[in-house]
Enzyme design. Structure first.
Site, mmCIF file in Angstrom:
data_model
loop_
_atom_site.group_PDB
_atom_site.id
_atom_site.type_symbol
_atom_site.label_atom_id
_atom_site.label_comp_id
_atom_site.label_asym_id
_atom_site.label_seq_id
_atom_site.Cartn_x
_atom_site.Cartn_y
_atom_site.Cartn_z
ATOM 1 N N ARG A 147 32.457 -26.832 -10.465
ATOM 2 C CA ARG A 147 30.862 -26.781 -10.726
ATOM 3 C C ARG A 147 30.357 -27.027 -9.150
ATOM 4 N NH1 ARG A 147 31.183 -29.149 -15.625
ATOM 5 N NH2 ARG A 147 31.516 -31.478 -14.792
ATOM 6 N N GLU A 175 49.646 -26.893 -16.869
ATOM 7 C CA GLU A 175 49.835 -27.889 -17.995
ATOM 8 C C GLU A 175 50.974 -27.539 -18.571
ATOM 9 O OE1 GLU A 175 48.597 -30.439 -19.750
ATOM 10 O OE2 GLU A 175 50.201 -29.911 -21.104
ATOM 11 N N SER A 218 42.035 -30.541 -21.911
ATOM 12 C CA SER A 218 41.098 -31.433 -22.412
ATOM 13 C C SER A 218 40.936 -31.822 -23.739
ATOM 14 C CB SER A 218 39.962 -30.577 -21.955
ATOM 15 O OG SER A 218 39.869 -30.203 -20.521
ATOM 16 N N CYS A 262 43.046 -39.660 -28.252
ATOM 17 C CA CYS A 262 42.562 -40.784 -28.990
ATOM 18 C C CYS A 262 42.188 -40.310 -30.331
ATOM 19 C CB CYS A 262 41.031 -41.188 -28.149
ATOM 20 S SG CYS A 262 41.329 -41.183 -26.587
ATOM 21 N N VAL A 315 55.035 -28.449 -13.473
ATOM 22 C CA VAL A 315 55.512 -28.669 -12.038
ATOM 23 C C VAL A 315 56.682 -29.412 -11.797
ATOM 24 C CG1 VAL A 315 54.492 -29.494 -9.724
ATOM 25 C CG2 VAL A 315 52.970 -28.109 -11.376
ATOM 26 N N ARG A 344 26.338 -69.557 -24.572
ATOM 27 C CA ARG A 344 25.406 -70.702 -24.592
ATOM 28 C C ARG A 344 26.374 -71.742 -24.800
ATOM 29 N NH1 ARG A 344 21.558 -70.555 -29.541
ATOM 30 N NH2 ARG A 344 23.121 -71.394 -30.548
HETATM 31 C C1 LIG Z 1 47.138 -42.016 -30.217
HETATM 32 C C2 LIG Z 1 46.220 -42.357 -28.910
HETATM 33 C C3 LIG Z 1 44.931 -42.933 -29.054
HETATM 34 C C4 LIG Z 1 44.314 -43.229 -27.827
HETATM 35 N N1 LIG Z 1 42.916 -43.798 -27.944
HETATM 36 C C5 LIG Z 1 42.419 -43.951 -26.960
HETATM 37 C C6 LIG Z 1 41.034 -44.808 -27.135
HETATM 38 O O1 LIG Z 1 40.644 -44.749 -28.397
HETATM 39 N N2 LIG Z 1 40.215 -44.921 -25.916
HETATM 40 C C7 LIG Z 1 40.870 -44.525 -24.647
HETATM 41 O O2 LIG Z 1 40.048 -44.858 -23.902
HETATM 42 N N3 LIG Z 1 42.040 -44.034 -24.575
HETATM 43 C C8 LIG Z 1 42.741 -43.733 -25.591
HETATM 44 N N4 LIG Z 1 44.134 -43.134 -25.506
HETATM 45 C C9 LIG Z 1 44.632 -43.017 -24.169
HETATM 46 C C10 LIG Z 1 43.959 -41.520 -23.681
HETATM 47 O O3 LIG Z 1 44.351 -40.389 -24.393
HETATM 48 C C11 LIG Z 1 44.667 -41.600 -22.216
HETATM 49 O O4 LIG Z 1 44.436 -42.596 -21.545
HETATM 50 C C12 LIG Z 1 44.256 -40.348 -21.750
HETATM 51 O O5 LIG Z 1 44.619 -39.033 -22.336
HETATM 52 C C13 LIG Z 1 44.812 -40.019 -20.377
HETATM 53 O O6 LIG Z 1 44.528 -38.941 -19.447
HETATM 54 P P1 LIG Z 1 45.273 -38.247 -18.416
HETATM 55 O O7 LIG Z 1 44.788 -36.966 -18.171
HETATM 56 O O8 LIG Z 1 45.490 -39.233 -17.577
HETATM 57 O O9 LIG Z 1 46.924 -38.013 -19.017
HETATM 58 P P2 LIG Z 1 47.475 -37.267 -20.430
HETATM 59 O O10 LIG Z 1 46.400 -37.120 -21.425
HETATM 60 O O11 LIG Z 1 48.380 -37.761 -20.879
HETATM 61 O O12 LIG Z 1 47.407 -35.795 -19.991
HETATM 62 C C14 LIG Z 1 48.625 -35.425 -18.901
HETATM 63 C C15 LIG Z 1 48.795 -34.044 -19.161
HETATM 64 O O13 LIG Z 1 49.710 -33.709 -18.069
HETATM 65 C C16 LIG Z 1 50.633 -32.708 -18.652
HETATM 66 N N5 LIG Z 1 51.836 -32.866 -17.730
HETATM 67 C C17 LIG Z 1 52.510 -34.092 -17.382
HETATM 68 N N6 LIG Z 1 53.132 -33.798 -16.333
HETATM 69 C C18 LIG Z 1 53.244 -32.259 -15.873
HETATM 70 C C19 LIG Z 1 53.688 -31.513 -15.241
HETATM 71 N N7 LIG Z 1 54.894 -31.924 -14.352
HETATM 72 N N8 LIG Z 1 53.431 -30.190 -15.169
HETATM 73 C C20 LIG Z 1 52.485 -29.971 -15.855
HETATM 74 N N9 LIG Z 1 51.780 -30.671 -16.717
HETATM 75 C C21 LIG Z 1 52.279 -31.902 -16.775
HETATM 76 C C22 LIG Z 1 50.795 -33.347 -20.064
HETATM 77 O O14 LIG Z 1 51.570 -32.370 -20.671
HETATM 78 C C23 LIG Z 1 49.511 -33.915 -20.420
HETATM 79 O O15 LIG Z 1 48.851 -32.698 -20.927
HETATM 80 C C24 LIG Z 1 44.720 -42.834 -26.732
HETATM 81 C C25 LIG Z 1 46.169 -42.265 -26.627
HETATM 82 C C26 LIG Z 1 46.678 -41.990 -27.775
HETATM 83 C C27 LIG Z 1 47.963 -41.362 -27.598
#
Ligand SMILES: Cc1cc2nc3c(=O)[nH]c(=O)nc-3n(C[C@H](O)[C@H](O)[C@H](O)COP(=O)(O)OP(=O)(O)OC[C@H]3O[C@@H](n4cnc5c(N)ncnc54)[C@H](O)[C@@H]3O)c2cc1C
Length: 453
Positions: free
Chosen positions: A23, A36, A42, A46, A83, A446
């Site tokens: 953006r 990915e 995206s 959760c 990666v 309180r």
């Molecule tokens: C069942 C469940 C319920 C949840 N509920 C909540 C909630 O209610 N509230 C909240 O705040 N959080 C919640 N979370 C946590 C939240 O989903 C994560 O904190 C969030 O998704 C983190 O985002 P991220 O991008 O850091 O990691 P991720 O979502 O894990 O994404 C990382 C991505 O990187 C990719 N990747 C990893 N290594 C490589 C590589 N070497 N090459 C290419 N791709 C790679 C993976 O495939 C993945 O898609 C929940 C999680 C789960 C599993």
């Protein structure tokens, strides 16, 4: 010359960074490439418990932005591409695609590491048997729901009583399955104090869910066809035809560590407040990083989507010449199991003492609405304060509908280092359908104000 931003990880942390950068900079200025290894971008992990439970019908509802939408915005999304190495001195990553693509070496000017976290999966006998599910990505949710729908109405075991375990226990309970939760700690939700954890335990048992605490899983027994048929825990073999693991996660820092980046004491990639890692032009966001806890002043790894999104935004701004900061965390989290809501923020008693505070606590019971208004339900609020200064250090809430999100008032107060005296003056909204005239959080602070004096 066009600069090149490479993002590793296509979910909350990575794609928020990519989208924000896109953006703020034109395609002539910045090329954005996101790798990915899975098939979604995206997505909302959760939402998985609610997809498994059938509250959400379609898995697509959990995708905030598809690869096609990102591509239409000018982000080069490479799915099914992992990666496998990073050479920070050369400014390249090595990516391995599926099929004929093989391995490619990709140049970057800026690199975002957003690899997320790795679920804890103990090396126990039988853990790979069909019917034993981990839950992290959308594909896991799809597999679990399909298994739930095809295995009839047999008993299930949920291993771990953190928030993921509780939300999945709710999903399976709502589907009519007899549920047993096995937890190695002495209570569910170990980020709560024992007295508040006991309320959650009562709530779980009150639903007819068996809760076994203080017991470690030792093995998974398979039946004749190889599918799981029991979980061995302590002196019991708990019969089941489906198991869900909710044992927590650890930052996925393999690539970062191998590339020589600094890993902090909590196990996450160390960054400064701009989300810059320990090498120039390398950034990190999401579950793979550690953050600064504003109350304990210590580094922590807290895997939550709320942090991943904020950190990704900070990266996207800074990588395009802006000056954004991630302000740290106070450890706020909410969850629910059926009608029972649970929330916490700041430090619990044990954490506060470990951080060197001399604490006072106060716990009150109230109702979520005026006691005479239909739907008024019980709520318990506990606060932890610094005895010397009266500063609020932490809070926990257990109650029914309308309870959990009250934690946000207390999280805001903790963020701003308010004292319990100051908080009790807050001008919070009141009408009978929403709260008693003294909101439960005000009653709790309180009471704490009298304890700290
Ligand atoms: C069942 C469940 C319920 C949840 N509920 C909540 C909630 O209610 N509230 C909240 O705040 N959080 C919640 N979370 C946590 C939240 O989903 C994560 O904190 C969030 O998704 C983190 O985002 P991220 O991008 O850091 O990691 P991720 O979502 O894990 O994404 C990382 C991505 O990187 C990719 N990747 C990893 N290594 C490589 C590589 N070497 N090459 C290419 N791709 C790679 C993976 O495939 C993945 O898609 C929940 C999680 C789960 C599993």
């Amino acid at each position: 010359m066009t600069r090149r931003l490479v993002v590793v990880g296509g979910d909350a942390g990575g794609m928020t960074a990519a989208a924000q950068a896109r953006r703020r900079a034109s395609s002539d200025e910045l090329e954005v490439v996101a790798f990915e290894r899975g098939r979604y971008t995206s997505y909302s992990a959760c939402g998985i418990p609610y997809f498994v439970g059938g509250v959400v019908d379609e898995i697509d509802a959990l995708i905030a932005r598809s690869p096609e939408e990102h591509r239409a915005d000018g982000i080069d999304v490479r799915l099914h591409t992992e990666v496998i190495g990073m050479d920070l001195a050369a400014g390249t990553v090595t990516a391995r695609g599926r099929g004929a693509g093989g391995e490619t070496v990709e140049r970057f000017d800026d690199l975002v590491i957003a690899t997320g976290a790795t679920p804890v999966r103990p090396d126990l006998p039988g853990i790979d048997a069909p019917g034993v599910h981990g839950v992290q990505h959308l594909g896991d949710g799809i597999d679990l729901r399909a298994d739930v729908e095809t295995t009839g109405d047999g008993p299930v075991v949920v291993v771990g009583a953190g928030y993921v375990g509780l939300e999945l226990a709710e999903a399976l309970h709502d589907r009519g399955r007899p549920v047993t939760i096995v937890e190695s700690g002495s209570q569910p939700m170990d980020s709560l104090d024992p007295d508040m954890g006991a309320l959650v335990a009562d709530a779980i048992r009150g639903l007819g869910i068996e809760l076994i605490t203080g017991t470690r899983i030792e093995a998974f027994e398979a039946g004749a066809g190889g599918r799981v048929r029991a979980v061995v825990a302590g002196d019991r073999a708990i019969a089941c035809d489906l198991v869900v693991l909710g044992l927590g996660v650890e930052p996925d820092v393999t690539l970062a560590r191998d590339a020589g980046l600094r890993i902090g004491p909590s196990g996450g990639v160390a960054t400064d407040a701009s989300m810059s890692a320990s090498a120039p032009h390398v950034w990190a966001a999401g579950d793979c990083v550690e953050c600064h806890h504003r109350v304990s002043n210590r580094p922590v790894a807290i895997a939550l989507g709320t942090h991943a999104n904020k950190q990704g935004r900070v990266v996207g701004i800074n990588v395009t010449g802006g000056d954004a900061r991630f302000g740290g965390v106070v450890g706020t989290a909410v969850t629910k199991i059926c009608a029972h809501e649970v929330a916490r923020t700041g430090l619990n008693e044990k954490e506060a003492r470990a951080a060197g505070f001399d604490i006072a606590t106060a716990t009150i019971e109230s109702t979520t609405r005026a006691s005479y208004y239909p739907g008024a339900a019980p709520i318990t609020v506990k606060v932890v304060a610094d005895r010397g200064s009266g500063r609020l250090l932490g809070a926990q809430i257990v109650g029914r509908e309308g309870a959990a999100k009250r934690i946000d008032v207390l999280a805001t107060a903790i963020w701003n280092e308010m004292t319990v005296d100051e908080i009790q003056q807050l001008d919070l909204g009141y009408a009978p359908p929403f709260s008693p005239v003294w909101d439960p959080v005000l009653v709790a602070v309180r009471k704490a104000a009298t304890e700290v004096r």
